[in-house]
Design a protein around this motif. Structure first.
Motif, PDB file in Angstrom:
ATOM      1  N   GLY A 192       5.230  21.854  -3.900  1.00  0.00           N
ATOM      2  CA  GLY A 192       4.663  20.883  -4.835  1.00  0.00           C
ATOM      3  C   GLY A 192       5.603  19.757  -5.227  1.00  0.00           C
ATOM      4  O   GLY A 192       5.156  18.721  -5.711  1.00  0.00           O
ATOM      5  N   VAL A 193       6.906  19.940  -5.012  1.00  0.00           N
ATOM      6  CA  VAL A 193       7.862  18.875  -5.378  1.00  0.00           C
ATOM      7  C   VAL A 193       8.075  17.885  -4.227  1.00  0.00           C
ATOM      8  O   VAL A 193       8.706  16.853  -4.406  1.00  0.00           O
ATOM      9  CB  VAL A 193       9.230  19.437  -5.835  1.00  0.00           C
ATOM     10  N   LEU A 194       7.556  18.219  -3.049  1.00  0.00           N
ATOM     11  CA  LEU A 194       7.730  17.316  -1.901  1.00  0.00           C
ATOM     12  C   LEU A 194       6.904  16.042  -2.065  1.00  0.00           C
ATOM     13  O   LEU A 194       5.772  16.086  -2.546  1.00  0.00           O
ATOM     14  CB  LEU A 194       7.332  18.011  -0.601  1.00  0.00           C
ATOM     15  N   LEU A 195       7.486  14.936  -1.662  1.00  0.00           N
ATOM     16  CA  LEU A 195       6.786  13.656  -1.669  1.00  0.00           C
ATOM     17  C   LEU A 195       6.215  13.397  -0.275  1.00  0.00           C
ATOM     18  O   LEU A 195       6.751  13.883   0.720  1.00  0.00           O
ATOM     19  CB  LEU A 195       7.758  12.537  -2.047  1.00  0.00           C
ATOM     20  N   PRO A 196       5.124  12.619  -0.179  1.00  0.00           N
ATOM     21  CA  PRO A 196       4.539  12.348   1.141  1.00  0.00           C
ATOM     22  C   PRO A 196       5.468  11.500   2.009  1.00  0.00           C
ATOM     23  O   PRO A 196       6.337  10.781   1.501  1.00  0.00           O
ATOM     24  CB  PRO A 196       3.245  11.594   0.802  1.00  0.00           C
ATOM     25  N   CYS A 197       5.256  11.580   3.300  1.00  0.00           N
ATOM     26  CA  CYS A 197       6.136  10.898   4.267  1.00  0.00           C
ATOM     27  C   CYS A 197       6.199   9.389   4.058  1.00  0.00           C
ATOM     28  O   CYS A 197       7.246   8.759   4.294  1.00  0.00           O
ATOM     29  CB  CYS A 197       5.674  11.185   5.695  1.00  0.00           C
ATOM     30  N   LEU A 217       6.408  21.829   8.322  1.00  0.00           N
ATOM     31  CA  LEU A 217       6.272  21.232   6.999  1.00  0.00           C
ATOM     32  C   LEU A 217       6.622  19.751   7.053  1.00  0.00           C
ATOM     33  O   LEU A 217       7.625  19.369   7.664  1.00  0.00           O
ATOM     34  CB  LEU A 217       7.235  21.959   6.045  1.00  0.00           C
ATOM     35  N   ASN A 218       5.794  18.917   6.432  1.00  0.00           N
ATOM     36  CA  ASN A 218       6.045  17.477   6.400  1.00  0.00           C
ATOM     37  C   ASN A 218       6.215  17.002   4.957  1.00  0.00           C
ATOM     38  O   ASN A 218       5.433  17.375   4.088  1.00  0.00           O
ATOM     39  CB  ASN A 218       4.880  16.703   7.037  1.00  0.00           C
ATOM     40  N   GLY A 219       7.241  16.182   4.717  1.00  0.00           N
ATOM     41  CA  GLY A 219       7.418  15.648   3.372  1.00  0.00           C
ATOM     42  C   GLY A 219       8.862  15.278   3.105  1.00  0.00           C
ATOM     43  O   GLY A 219       9.748  15.447   3.947  1.00  0.00           O
ATOM     44  N   VAL A 220       9.102  14.755   1.906  1.00  0.00           N
ATOM     45  CA  VAL A 220      10.428  14.280   1.506  1.00  0.00           C
ATOM     46  C   VAL A 220      10.863  14.997   0.234  1.00  0.00           C
ATOM     47  O   VAL A 220      10.123  15.033  -0.752  1.00  0.00           O
ATOM     48  CB  VAL A 220      10.418  12.757   1.267  1.00  0.00           C
ATOM     49  N   LEU A 221      12.052  15.561   0.276  1.00  0.00           N
ATOM     50  CA  LEU A 221      12.654  16.224  -0.881  1.00  0.00           C
ATOM     51  C   LEU A 221      13.770  15.336  -1.420  1.00  0.00           C
ATOM     52  O   LEU A 221      14.667  14.933  -0.672  1.00  0.00           O
ATOM     53  CB  LEU A 221      13.229  17.578  -0.472  1.00  0.00           C
ATOM     54  N   GLY A 276      24.868  14.042  -5.976  1.00  0.00           N
ATOM     55  CA  GLY A 276      23.773  13.135  -6.306  1.00  0.00           C
ATOM     56  C   GLY A 276      22.673  13.036  -5.285  1.00  0.00           C
ATOM     57  O   GLY A 276      22.477  13.928  -4.451  1.00  0.00           O
ATOM     58  N   LEU A 277      21.960  11.935  -5.352  1.00  0.00           N
ATOM     59  CA  LEU A 277      20.696  11.744  -4.652  1.00  0.00           C
ATOM     60  C   LEU A 277      20.856  11.739  -3.133  1.00  0.00           C
ATOM     61  O   LEU A 277      21.506  10.864  -2.567  1.00  0.00           O
ATOM     62  CB  LEU A 277      20.081  10.427  -5.127  1.00  0.00           C
ATOM     63  N   LEU A 278      20.234  12.727  -2.501  1.00  0.00           N
ATOM     64  CA  LEU A 278      20.229  12.839  -1.041  1.00  0.00           C
ATOM     65  C   LEU A 278      18.789  13.126  -0.603  1.00  0.00           C
ATOM     66  O   LEU A 278      18.332  14.261  -0.689  1.00  0.00           O
ATOM     67  CB  LEU A 278      21.154  13.973  -0.579  1.00  0.00           C
ATOM     68  N   PRO A 279      18.060  12.104  -0.151  1.00  0.00           N
ATOM     69  CA  PRO A 279      16.704  12.362   0.343  1.00  0.00           C
ATOM     70  C   PRO A 279      16.745  13.202   1.622  1.00  0.00           C
ATOM     71  O   PRO A 279      17.460  12.873   2.571  1.00  0.00           O
ATOM     72  CB  PRO A 279      16.157  10.958   0.625  1.00  0.00           C
ATOM     73  N   VAL A 280      16.006  14.295   1.618  1.00  0.00           N
ATOM     74  CA  VAL A 280      15.915  15.195   2.771  1.00  0.00           C
ATOM     75  C   VAL A 280      14.506  15.085   3.348  1.00  0.00           C
ATOM     76  O   VAL A 280      13.522  15.190   2.614  1.00  0.00           O
ATOM     77  CB  VAL A 280      16.220  16.651   2.365  1.00  0.00           C
ATOM     78  N   CYS A 281      14.418  14.868   4.645  1.00  0.00           N
ATOM     79  CA  CYS A 281      13.133  14.682   5.317  1.00  0.00           C
ATOM     80  C   CYS A 281      12.770  15.928   6.118  1.00  0.00           C
ATOM     81  O   CYS A 281      13.596  16.436   6.873  1.00  0.00           O
ATOM     82  CB  CYS A 281      13.193  13.479   6.249  1.00  0.00           C
ATOM     83  N   PHE A 282      11.540  16.388   5.943  1.00  0.00           N
ATOM     84  CA  PHE A 282      11.039  17.523   6.705  1.00  0.00           C
ATOM     85  C   PHE A 282       9.962  17.061   7.678  1.00  0.00           C
ATOM     86  O   PHE A 282       9.117  16.220   7.345  1.00  0.00           O
ATOM     87  CB  PHE A 282      10.435  18.587   5.782  1.00  0.00           C
ATOM     88  N   GLY A 283      10.006  17.631   8.882  1.00  0.00           N
ATOM     89  CA  GLY A 283       8.951  17.398   9.858  1.00  0.00           C
ATOM     90  C   GLY A 283       8.770  15.941  10.232  1.00  0.00           C
ATOM     91  O   GLY A 283       9.708  15.249  10.617  1.00  0.00           O
ATOM     92  N   GLU A 284       7.528  15.454  10.088  1.00  0.00           N
ATOM     93  CA  GLU A 284       7.190  14.096  10.496  1.00  0.00           C
ATOM     94  C   GLU A 284       7.943  13.033   9.696  1.00  0.00           C
ATOM     95  O   GLU A 284       8.120  11.908  10.171  1.00  0.00           O
ATOM     96  CB  GLU A 284       5.676  13.872  10.356  1.00  0.00           C
TER      97      GLU A 284
END
Length: 307
Positions: free
Chosen positions: A228-233, A10-14, A52-60
């Motif tokens: 659907g809530v994931l943002l693109p890389c 899975l690729n994306g940003v939560l 609070g805000l913690l960007p989590v990165c998946f995959g690429e």
């Protein structure tokens, strides 16, 4: 016997709203399990006390996480005046007390004095490394390591609430700022002590707390709704200039070759990262432009071989 859920590429940003009481890594692993992601990483640690805000990165997306570490941040901090603790926050033991009958004007003046470019000594209870070990490991053994003061910038401090001995402030600051230390320094300027009782990160790199999702909210969604809530890389590098590539240029870069590129606009900086897109508008990754040779070289590319 229950089988473990199969992991996904899975690729994306939560944009996660980390709860109080767990480490950033625990929050990351819980999010990773919810999404069944093969690979995950976060961008900048929040203490267990902080939420609070913690960007989590998946995959690429993990390839581009470092570009958020240098970003400016914003926090809402709650201070208790008149008490110093071993850790600078509510998790430590009270080690000293002083006056707490501080006026709002005194507090405002101290906040103003610590706004702008200042030098700050990182706290012992921090994840900074000394000889391969985080400082907090030394601190727990009562060992104090000498730390050098660092240049940071406090862009803005706004007093949200003030009712002694408690004060709530909004802080906008540069990377590397320790809000616990800032709170102690504000109090020191007045001639007293303070420690943090609550801390919430509200912004980083243009992302806002209003865009976040809690672990509980995510757990209640279906898998497709979660995805659907994931943002693109490429949201991690939106601050970088964009270049669009033809198919041949994109192909060469993906094969590790330098590709001729003429900067028609004349605005590209040499040896600076650029975000690159192909003719279909898909994010290729980060490249560097070399003005002397008028060419592009790959810096950090998306792996699209699985497509």
């Amino acid at each position: 016997m229950n089988e473990k859920p199969k992991k996904r590429a899975l690729n994306g940003v939560l944009l996660l709203d980390k709860p109080v009481g767990i480490s950033s890594n625990t929050a990351l692993q819980q999010a990773r399990r919810l999404f069944r992601a093969e690979k995950a990483g976060h961008t900048g640690v929040l203490d267990p006390l902080a939420s609070g805000l913690l960007p989590v990165c998946f995959g690429e997306a993990t390839k581009f996480a470092q570009y958020l570490l240098d970003a400016d941040k914003a926090y809402t901090a709650t201070l208790k005046l008149g008490e110093a603790t071993t850790t600078g926050d509510a998790e430590g033991e009270i080690i000293d007390t002083a006056r707490a009958d501080i006026s709002r004007d005194e507090f405002q003046a101290a906040c103003a004095a610590l706004t702008g470019n200042i030098r700050q000594v990182p706290p012992m209870f921090s994840a900074l490394k000394h000889e391969g070990k985080p400082l907090y490991e030394y601190a727990r053994k009562g060992i104090v390591i000498e730390r050098k003061a660092r240049e940071i910038t406090i862009y803005h401090i706004e007093i949200k609430e003030f009712s002694v001995p408690e004060a709530v402030i909004d802080v906008r600051c540069s990377k590397g700022t320790y809000i616990r230390t800032l709170s102690e320094d504000i109090a020191k300027h007045i001639g007293t002590f303070a420690h943090l009782t609550a801390l919430r990160r509200t912004e980083t790199a243009g992302f806002r707390i209003e865009q976040t999702h809690t672990l509980d909210t995510l757990a209640a969604l279906s898998e497709s709704e979660r995805d659907g809530v994931l943002l693109p890389c490429d949201v991690l590098v939106q601050h970088l200039p964009r270049v669009d590539l033809d198919d041949e240029t994109a192909r060469k870069l993906r094969f590790g070759q330098a590709a001729a590129f003429h900067d028609v606009s004349g605005s590209l900086k040499s040896n600076a990262p650029l975000r690159a897109y192909d003719l279909r508008g898909e994010f290729v990754g980060l490249v560097e432009y070399f003005s002397h040779h008028q060419c592009l070289k790959a810096l950090r590319l998306m792996n699209t071989s699985g497509k």
